[in-house]
Design an enzyme around this catalytic site. Structure first.
Site, PDB file in Angstrom:
ATOM      1  N   ARG A  94       9.415   3.742 -21.570  1.00  0.00           N
ATOM      2  CA  ARG A  94      10.235   4.070 -22.729  1.00  0.00           C
ATOM      3  C   ARG A  94       9.531   3.662 -24.027  1.00  0.00           C
ATOM      4  NH1 ARG A  94      16.109   1.442 -23.961  1.00  0.00           N
ATOM      5  NH2 ARG A  94      14.812  -0.407 -24.298  1.00  0.00           N
ATOM      6  N   TYR A 105      16.625   6.119 -31.966  1.00  0.00           N
ATOM      7  CA  TYR A 105      16.623   6.555 -30.571  1.00  0.00           C
ATOM      8  C   TYR A 105      17.931   6.123 -29.928  1.00  0.00           C
ATOM      9  CZ  TYR A 105      16.036   2.259 -27.790  1.00  0.00           C
ATOM     10  OH  TYR A 105      16.244   1.057 -27.158  1.00  0.00           O
ATOM     11  N   PHE A 113       9.699  -3.342 -25.226  1.00  0.00           N
ATOM     12  CA  PHE A 113       9.265  -2.753 -26.490  1.00  0.00           C
ATOM     13  C   PHE A 113      10.242  -3.082 -27.620  1.00  0.00           C
ATOM     14  CE2 PHE A 113       9.640   0.757 -29.494  1.00  0.00           C
ATOM     15  CZ  PHE A 113       8.331   0.983 -29.884  1.00  0.00           C
ATOM     16  N   ASP A 114      11.534  -2.922 -27.375  1.00  0.00           N
ATOM     17  CA  ASP A 114      12.555  -3.165 -28.399  1.00  0.00           C
ATOM     18  C   ASP A 114      12.492  -4.601 -28.907  1.00  0.00           C
ATOM     19  OD1 ASP A 114      13.289  -1.007 -26.595  1.00  0.00           O
ATOM     20  OD2 ASP A 114      15.163  -0.891 -27.708  1.00  0.00           O
ATOM     21  N   THR A 115      12.459  -5.545 -27.961  1.00  0.00           N
ATOM     22  CA  THR A 115      12.455  -6.954 -28.328  1.00  0.00           C
ATOM     23  C   THR A 115      11.216  -7.300 -29.148  1.00  0.00           C
ATOM     24  OG1 THR A 115      13.689  -7.528 -26.321  1.00  0.00           O
ATOM     25  CG2 THR A 115      12.492  -9.300 -27.427  1.00  0.00           C
TER      26      THR A 115
END
Length: 414
Positions: A91, A109, A201-203
């Site tokens: 992702r 997103y 990735f988000d963190t």
């Protein structure tokens, strides 16, 4: 239409549409069943409720079912939809590639299962469009959020975010909610530094943004758990723990250019407020009050101890003189942040001036009280406390006028 099954470079289907203000990415892997309903529902919502041109980008990362074909059909059907195919899974990889290629000023997103109520989408991106904030996240952990999910996922989510607070000093509340947005200019600077290509990735992006001094806007969301979620909890948790360790080491060793990012992206300091509301006034008032309480207690103890020997007026003079010197020294250091001997004599003289005014107030109050009646000791103390409060307010104004505007410039020792 036939699609090759082997590895190939990223390709995308584009349809001419007005310049998009918002590009909403839907990252998918083997989601041929859910993709069509998701995109049509999202498109209908944006068409009805979003006041700016938009684009929906389906980011297909290495699907081996009919997901890419469904995405291509949606792009042909809806002019605001495009599809981008990547040969590798992840992702984070899909978001980095799609966001980096977008020409929209605001990027977002959301997960294909649409667990998050789309009513939160405009509140999510509005602060980014206006320039008020730099990133925005949906949070399921706010008090006003409404969440339907099992106890296991709830416990794991809260534990993970507590771990982030302890290990990486994270101040955002929900790192994993699949509902986020970022300004494109900020993304261009941060994305090359984000190493993770999966769920962490988000963190990693949020921690970098926080350390860079960017403003992260949080939106409470309504969220309903997808019972058909394909996230492998154990594998994802282990990958997240490895990501926390790697990111923590990079921050500790200085491998990440946090200082440069803060200088380049961080918000400028607030402009100086008007003279009537000087910088640091609330904190100075709080510290001055604490020093004042301590000084008043010492003053009362000295007054009571010497009252029987010296009488009321002389005991008042002695107690005020001792506490005035100590009060000036404490306020100079603790309230106004001035250290060293430079100007110390002048500050103490100004403190003694404030002492003289305080003496006039308290002595005058005592004289007036004794002229009117023969007061009891509690009444005498009550009048002194009231007079001292008035003297304290006056002392703060005089000391601040004397010290605040004569503080040394940054980098100059006082």
């Amino acid at each position: 239409m036939t699609y090759a099954t082997g590895p190939r470079p990223a390709v995308e289907t584009r349809v001419a549409v007005p310049a998009a203000v918002l590009d909403v990415v839907v990252p998918v892997h083997n989601e041929e069943a859910d993709l069509g309903p998701c995109v049509r529902r999202l498109h209908a919502h944006l068409s009805a409720h979003f006041p700016y041109p938009f684009r929906i980008t389906v980011a297909d990362n290495a699907s081996v079912d009919g997901t890419l074909a469904v995405g291509a059909a949606l792009a042909a059907e809806l002019p605001e939809v495009r599809v981008r195919h990547l040969a590798a899974k992840g992702r984070g990889r899909a978001l980095r590639a799609t966001w980096s290629a977008s020409d929209a000023p605001v990027l977002a997103y959301l997960d294909v299962d649409l667990s998050t109520d789309l009513a939160a989408l405009l509140p999510l991106v509005a602060p980014l469009i206006s320039g008020h904030s730099d990133l925005a996240i949906g949070t399921r952990l706010a008090r006003t959020s409404r969440v339907v999910r099992g106890a296991k996922r709830e416990v794991i989510s809260r534990a993970y975010n507590l771990l982030l607070r302890g290990a990486l000093a994270a101040r955002f509340s929900d790192a994993q909610c699949g509902f986020k947005a970022i300004r494109a200019d900020v993304a261009r600077e941060l994305l090359p530094l984000v190493q993770d290509t999966g769920w962490f990735f988000d963190t990693e992006l949020l921690v970098l943004a926080q350390r860079a001094g960017l403003r992260i806007h949080e939106v409470p969301v309504d969220w309903v758990d997808d019972p058909d979620s394909r996230v492998e909890i154990v594998a994802t948790a282990l990958a997240d723990l490895r990501g926390i360790g790697r990111l923590g080491r990079a921050l500790l060793t200085g491998a990440l250019p946090v200082g440069r990012l803060r200088e380049q992206l961080g918000r400028a300091p607030l402009t100086a407020p008007p003279a009537q509301v000087p910088v640091g006034l609330p904190r100075q008032l709080a510290r001055f009050a604490a020093v004042g309480v301590a000084s008043t207690l010492v003053y009362l103890l000295l007054f009571v101890a010497s009252r029987g020997v010296l009488g009321a007026q002389w005991a008042n003079l002695l107690a005020l003189l001792v506490t005035a010197v100590a009060n000036t020294a404490a306020n100079r250091r603790l309230t106004f942040g001035i250290t060293g001997r430079r100007h110390a004599g002048r500050h103490h003289l100004q403190g003694l001036l404030a002492f003289g005014l305080g003496l006039a107030l308290t002595s005058g109050s005592l004289a007036a009280l004794h002229a009117a009646t023969a007061p009891s000791r509690p009444v005498e103390l009550a009048v002194l406390v009231a007079a001292n409060l008035a003297a304290t307010a006056l002392r703060f104004l005089l000391l601040r006028l004397a010290m605040h505007h004569r503080r040394p410039a940054p980098g100059v020792r006082d």
